[in-house]
Write a protein that holds these residues in place. Structure first.
Motif, PDB file in Angstrom:
ATOM      1  N   ASP A   1       0.981  -1.230  -0.046  1.00 14.92           N
ATOM      2  CA  ASP A   1      -0.070  -0.145  -0.149  1.00 14.92           C
ATOM      3  C   ASP A   1       0.920   1.356  -0.089  1.00 14.92           C
ATOM      4  O   ASP A   1       1.594   1.390   0.866  1.00 14.92           O
ATOM      5  CB  ASP A   1      -0.785  -0.264   1.320  1.00 14.92           C
ATOM      6  CG  ASP A   1      -1.693  -1.254   1.330  1.00 14.92           C
ATOM      7  OD1 ASP A   1      -2.426  -1.398   0.390  1.00 14.92           O
ATOM      8  OD2 ASP A   1      -1.898  -1.835   2.477  1.00 14.92           O
TER       9      ASP A   1
ATOM     10  N   ASP B   1      -6.742   7.592  -6.628  1.00 20.42           N
ATOM     11  CA  ASP B   1      -6.221   6.225  -6.193  1.00 20.42           C
ATOM     12  C   ASP B   1      -6.255   5.195  -7.219  1.00 20.42           C
ATOM     13  O   ASP B   1      -7.276   5.197  -8.099  1.00 20.42           O
ATOM     14  CB  ASP B   1      -7.514   5.994  -5.144  1.00 20.42           C
ATOM     15  CG  ASP B   1      -7.194   6.281  -3.664  1.00 20.42           C
ATOM     16  OD1 ASP B   1      -6.273   7.212  -3.556  1.00 20.42           O
ATOM     17  OD2 ASP B   1      -8.217   6.044  -2.783  1.00 20.42           O
TER      18      ASP B   1
ATOM     19  N   ALA C   1      -7.082   1.335  -6.687  1.00 21.34           N
ATOM     20  CA  ALA C   1      -7.360   0.056  -5.895  1.00 21.34           C
ATOM     21  C   ALA C   1      -7.249  -1.102  -6.650  1.00 21.34           C
ATOM     22  O   ALA C   1      -7.403  -1.193  -7.790  1.00 21.34           O
ATOM     23  CB  ALA C   1      -8.917   0.372  -5.215  1.00 21.34           C
ATOM     24  N   ALA C   2      -7.062  -2.318  -5.831  1.00 23.30           N
ATOM     25  CA  ALA C   2      -7.319  -3.725  -6.477  1.00 23.30           C
ATOM     26  C   ALA C   2      -8.782  -3.991  -7.141  1.00 23.30           C
ATOM     27  O   ALA C   2      -9.310  -3.431  -6.957  1.00 23.30           O
ATOM     28  CB  ALA C   2      -7.170  -4.646  -5.594  1.00 23.30           C
TER      29      ALA C   2
ATOM     30  N   ARG D   1      -2.069   7.052  -5.328  1.00 24.83           N
ATOM     31  CA  ARG D   1      -1.938   6.451  -4.217  1.00 24.83           C
ATOM     32  C   ARG D   1      -2.659   5.135  -4.697  1.00 24.83           C
ATOM     33  O   ARG D   1      -3.149   4.781  -5.481  1.00 24.83           O
ATOM     34  CB  ARG D   1      -3.022   6.948  -3.194  1.00 24.83           C
ATOM     35  CG  ARG D   1      -2.943   6.517  -1.824  1.00 24.83           C
ATOM     36  CD  ARG D   1      -3.761   7.216  -0.825  1.00 24.83           C
ATOM     37  NE  ARG D   1      -5.122   7.048  -0.856  1.00 24.83           N
ATOM     38  CZ  ARG D   1      -5.989   7.482   0.225  1.00 24.83           C
ATOM     39  NH1 ARG D   1      -5.267   7.752   1.264  1.00 24.83           N
ATOM     40  NH2 ARG D   1      -7.236   7.245  -0.117  1.00 24.83           N
TER      41      ARG D   1
ATOM     42  N   MET E   1      -2.935   0.583  -3.985  1.00 24.27           N
ATOM     43  CA  MET E   1      -3.386  -0.349  -2.974  1.00 24.27           C
ATOM     44  C   MET E   1      -2.545  -1.831  -3.436  1.00 24.27           C
ATOM     45  O   MET E   1      -2.150  -1.991  -4.811  1.00 24.27           O
ATOM     46  CB  MET E   1      -4.711  -0.742  -2.671  1.00 24.27           C
ATOM     47  CG  MET E   1      -5.469   0.495  -2.661  1.00 24.27           C
ATOM     48  SD  MET E   1      -5.024   1.744  -1.244  1.00 24.27           S
ATOM     49  CE  MET E   1      -5.269   3.366  -1.894  1.00 24.27           C
TER      50      MET E   1
ATOM     51  N   PRO F   1      -3.321  -2.516 -10.176  1.00 27.72           N
ATOM     52  CA  PRO F   1      -2.245  -2.444 -11.173  1.00 27.72           C
ATOM     53  C   PRO F   1      -1.475  -1.413 -11.132  1.00 27.72           C
ATOM     54  O   PRO F   1      -1.944  -0.228 -10.866  1.00 27.72           O
ATOM     55  CB  PRO F   1      -3.378  -2.516 -12.589  1.00 27.72           C
ATOM     56  CG  PRO F   1      -4.600  -2.356 -11.972  1.00 27.72           C
ATOM     57  CD  PRO F   1      -4.531  -2.616 -10.451  1.00 27.72           C
TER      58      PRO F   1
END
Lengths: 440, 440
Positions: free
Chosen positions: A65, A90, A92-93, A108, A110, A114
């Motif tokens: 992260d 962000d 995110a997955a 940002r 996680m 990717p």
């Protein structure tokens, strides 16, 4: 009609344990494979070579992260002189790449998400101020509670090399690699791999369906009252449990009375759900040995070699045994003696390997080892018979549990091994080395 | 509202593997016992001392198919000078004593049949002419085909001592004896004994019901198509299989999206069928780590110590972990990291012992051994972390399989052991002795 006792080829001679076992295993073929859902295939043998259809991981992704960055932007960064980057959002997955990280920017990111285009490395959140403008942080605030974390600026306190904290596409397995070979037994880690590469079903040999049928007019079901001359049926319970333990789906058919017609019709009824049938009792030389009576001529007359043959084995316990095939589909049937210890030992020696052969396993036998006999006195054994005594094994020493009487079911419950006294031995002395079958 | 990262007691420090394990096992109690049918109790732990209610065998009975005789009548008998006895009928197994054997008489008797009053011994049928008036025979004709065998005369060719071929009442176990002790794991031989003494049900600790729930918006079920940024859900499959393998009844709940409300309501729904809950994913420091978000404050506020605590462990893989209890019944919940290898290793170290503790087993851990490291080069490990590497163990040597990357699920499928690199070691050289966890 002759009044002499019945004769057949196999009955005229004493079979060795090894001859009988070989006869059984030669006749039994692994079950035809079927396609099963992954969790239904647990414990089964794979019959296909499984190839990886898509590389794992399928895309470059973050192992932490943190923030996806360009390496040049954070060269020389330190806590004293942090690199300030614009947070563009962000990743995110599960999100496909909607963001692009340009010079002076960071996304940002996680764990598992990717790596966005433009980014070259990931810096863990612990190497940053988390966008709060203060010192290093030890985590992110939940997106749902603090959406502002996906915007603003972040200060990065350490440099990173290209590809740092990035798991490269294909670094686990590559498309086209062999994931698992035919013959693999599917345990949890193999199921993990199959799921990870997207296989929802696999081609395996199914668990054999084993029908266990005890016979004997003297048998009463546990929990009921015993009348004079009656005993409790233990074989159908013990061997059903043992068949499951060997990997089978086992069906228990409680005690069938000593009547040949009843037995034959019960067996015929059960054939539809059997890949293997096991009976106990009624296989010896008595006038009420109905398994022998009902099944000795139950073969298909058009099919040479079908039918159940009854024979005497050079073993103790377990001398009388039957083996053959039955019904139009030639379902293999093992007819074991009725005494609980005889039937249990016979199961371990002959039925368990048969079940595991049906499963397509190559390692079908219990492990054996050599051990020193720890005993107060010599064990005696009839010459010409291979004797199997209940024992307790630990640290290279095996101790007999109970006596040699084949009815000692209590001793069996406290044993974890069988002590083998070979055919040519009439006694084994304390301290001698013996072969031991480990019952696990 | 503070914008600082969340803090709690357990999060502030690094927990050792042993501290976390102890915390888990101290909180988990064996399940309350229930009465189960014998075959439903297979693999379970007995919680009662079982006493033998009736001696085994319950009556003197024959160990052979033959003739029940009086010893004096056959003294000195030989093939040349046989003793001729009047056959008064059959005693089959399951028949109570209707016959009496007087002087000069014999009853034809089957294995397991009660010794009739008056008789003192059994001579095997092979020691007689079988009532046919010719030489020795090797068996009896079936009663249904040759009813005359139960009458007429039999010639006995050998003498026998009193009690010969008679299994005495109580010679296996006696009423009042301890059959099995509380704490015994019920395998097939123990089930045999329980059935034999008439126990249809037993009091055991049931198999724990374990709900395995994977989380992650990036997860797709195997067999479906992957879109960009997605991977297949393997944890829910792997850990369901592993939970079963540990002895549990396991329920798989496929991937839950990264949304705290959805997750919390799914967990609440599943509580009704859970003795233990296991989640994967969402436990780290990211902004989308919803397991942490949803469960960190899910305790019962009236009950001190309830709720799930998230912490960092000094291990690799598997650093972020959560443990606590949830719902009105305080169901234990282990929140494992989402990476497939991290979650699998965490399962082996923490969940498997928890399941086996719920079962009431005393031996809850995988076996460990010492082995020589067989490797081409040194293994490195971060100081202060206990590292678990996938290995292949044989004959005292363990070899690494794959690398240290926690995403190497392919390597896991070819490993049968975990190589333990302790906290104080930064490298292990080929030839060094290492601790190994055998995954069996």
């Amino acid at each position: 009609m002759s009044t002499a006792a019945p004769h057949s080829t196999g009955q005229d001679r004493l079979w060795s344990v090894d001859e009988h076992l070989e006869d059984v295993l030669t006749a039994i073929r692994p079950l035809e494979p079927i396609e099963l859902h992954l969790l239904d295939a647990q414990g089964c043998v794979l019959v296909e070579d499984v190839t990886v259809p898509v590389s794992l991981p399928p895309f470059d992704n973050s192992s932490m992260d943190g923030y996806a960055v360009r390496v040049a932007d954070i060269a020389g960064a330190s806590e004293e002189f942090p690199a300030a980057l614009e947070v563009v959002g962000d990743v995110a997955a599960g999100q496909a790449g909607r963001l692009h990280v340009g010079p002076g920017q960071a996304a940002r990111i996680m764990t598992g998400a990717p790596l966005p285009p433009g980014a070259e490395a990931v810096v863990p959140v612990e190497w940053t101020d988390g966008g709060l403008g203060e010192g290093p942080v030890d985590g992110m605030r939940a997106r749902s509670l603090a959406p502002e974390g996906a915007t603003g600026h972040v200060r990065v306190h350490r440099p990173a090399e290209a590809r740092a904290h990035v798991r490269a596409q294909g670094s686990d397995v590559r498309a086209g690699d062999r994931a698992l070979e035919a013959g693999t037994v599917l345990g949890p880690p193999q199921i993990a791999l199959l799921a990870a590469i997207g296989r929802g079903t696999v081609r395996v040999r199914p668990r054999p369906r084993v029908v266990v049928l005890s016979t004997g007019s003297e048998l009463v079901q546990p929990g009921e009252e015993l009348a004079d001359g009656q005993i409790y049926d233990s074989n159908s319970f013990a061997l059903t449990a043992a068949a499951r333990d060997a990997g089978a789906i086992a069906y228990r058919v409680g005690a069938v009375a000593d009547d040949a017609d009843t037995l034959r019709s019960t067996v015929d009824d059960q054939l539809v759900r059997a890949d293997l049938m096991v009976t106990t009792g009624g296989v010896s030389v008595g006038a009420y040995d109905v398994v022998k009576e009902a099944l000795a001529h139950a073969g298909d007359e058009d099919e040479p070699g079908s039918g159940v043959e009854f024979r005497k084995l050079a073993m103790q316990p377990g001398k009388p045994q039957g083996f053959g095939t039955i019904g139009p589909d030639h379902i293999p049937l093992l007819a074991l003696p009725g005494n609980p210890v005889s039937s249990y030992v016979s199961f371990e020696l002959f039925v368990r390997p048969a079940i595991r052969t049906l499963m397509g396993l190559t390692d079908v036998h219990r492990p054996t080892t050599r051990a020193t006999l720890g005993a107060d006195r010599a064990l005696t054994s009839p010459r010409g018979r291979r004797q199997f005594l209940r024992g307790s094994y630990a640290d290279g020493t095996v101790r007999p549990v109970g006596g040699a009487g084949s009815h000692l079911v209590a001793a069996l419950a406290h044993a974890d091994a069988l002590i083998v006294v070979p055919e040519d031995a009439e006694s084994v002395e304390p301290g001698d080395e013996v072969e031991v079958v480990l019952l696990g």
